[in-house]
Design an enzyme around this catalytic site. Structure first.
Site, short mmCIF file in Angstrom:
data_model
loop_
_atom_site.label_atom_id
_atom_site.label_comp_id
_atom_site.label_asym_id
_atom_site.label_seq_id
_atom_site.Cartn_x
_atom_site.Cartn_y
_atom_site.Cartn_z
CG ASP A 198 -32.96 -64.28 -17.81
OD1 ASP A 198 -33.71 -64.11 -18.07
OD2 ASP A 198 -32.79 -64.30 -16.56
N1 URA Z 1 -36.43 -63.70 -13.43
C1 URA Z 1 -35.07 -64.40 -13.78
O1 URA Z 1 -34.43 -62.87 -13.56
N2 URA Z 1 -34.58 -64.64 -14.39
C2 URA Z 1 -35.25 -66.06 -14.79
O2 URA Z 1 -34.71 -66.92 -15.32
C3 URA Z 1 -35.83 -66.82 -13.95
C4 URA Z 1 -36.50 -65.66 -13.75
#
Ligand code: URA
Length: 245
Positions: free
Chosen positions: A105
């Site tokens: 993310d």
């Molecule tokens: N899980 C999430 O919620 N975000 C990420 O970036 C990776 C795994």
């Protein structure tokens, strides 16, 4: 510091030192797209695109970089409006058509592998091979045994997301925990922990299969994989995936 250009060429075993100097003098050698002027020029061997008559000198077909992704950048190759992790690379590396293996993310930090080796990326991401990804998470609240058991049991979330069994290890400060996933669904850790009533406030990826984030890399920094890291990923994927050609 780097190494002398004529030595870099001669080290390939294809030209003597004298022949290397002659090639450079004849203007047939380029480094990162720029014509080389003299044998005394110095370059770092790693990440160098060195060519003679336009043909790459180093045999490596693929590039593999470990990046410590900082928060605030997209895990994408390009975006109209926002900066991506590729914007952290110099132009000569951006020309190699690298892409991130899997997405973190925008606000997630940590280990991101950048490569142009499509088959490897496919294997590392395929649910078939179950490559473990380990994250450090901080939540608003405290992680407990019930959370650990819920993760172990494989959660089905209110929005219908079915999760494989996952690892959760609360740390000494129980607002922090280590999470191990064998898949990578959209916002998965955030959704799993939110479903436990413990929203994520910080998330960082520590490892992917045999590849561990180098503690020397600061957010935004990257380096080529070492031969050992490449071997671990390509040779056996930590015993999880079959050898690639
Ligand atoms: N899980 C999430 O919620 N975000 C990420 O970036 C990776 C795994």
């Amino acid at each position: 510091m780097g190494e002398r250009l004529d030595k870099l060429l001669a080290d390939t075993g294809r030209w003597s030192r004298r022949e290397s100097k002659e090639l450079i003098r004849q203007g047939r050698v380029t480094a990162n797209g720029q014509r080389c002027k003299g044998p005394e020029e110095k370059y770092e061997r790693e990440c160098l695109d060195l060519r003679v008559d336009g043909a790459p000198v180093f045999a490596e077909k693929y590039t593999y970089l470990m990046l410590h992704k900082p928060g605030g950048l997209l895990s994408a190759t390009q975006d109209r409006n926002q900066r991506t992790v590729l914007d952290l690379l110099p132009a000569e590396l951006r020309r190699r058509e690298l892409f991130p293996v899997g997405r973190l993310d925008k606000d997630t930090e940590g280990l991101l592998l950048l490569t142009n080796h499509g088959e490897l990326a496919h294997q590392l991401l395929s649910p078939k091979w179950h490559v473990d990804k380990v994250y450090l998470a901080q939540v608003a609240g405290q992680l407990n045994q019930a959370d650990v058991e819920a993760f172990e049991g494989g959660m089905t979330l209110g929005d219908g997301l079915v999760c494989l069994p996952a690892g959760l290890e609360p740390l000494a400060d129980p607002s922090w925990g280590r999470v191990t996933l064998r898949e990578g669904k959209f916002h998965q850790i955030k959704r799993m922990l939110a479903a436990r009533g413990k929203p994520v406030v910080y998330l960082k990826r520590l490892s992917m299969g045999p590849l561990e984030l180098d503690p020397e890399l600061k957010p935004g920094e990257f380096r080529p994989l070492t031969e050992a890291e490449k071997g671990a990923l390509l040779g056996c994927g930590g015993g999880q995936i079959p050898p690639l050609k």
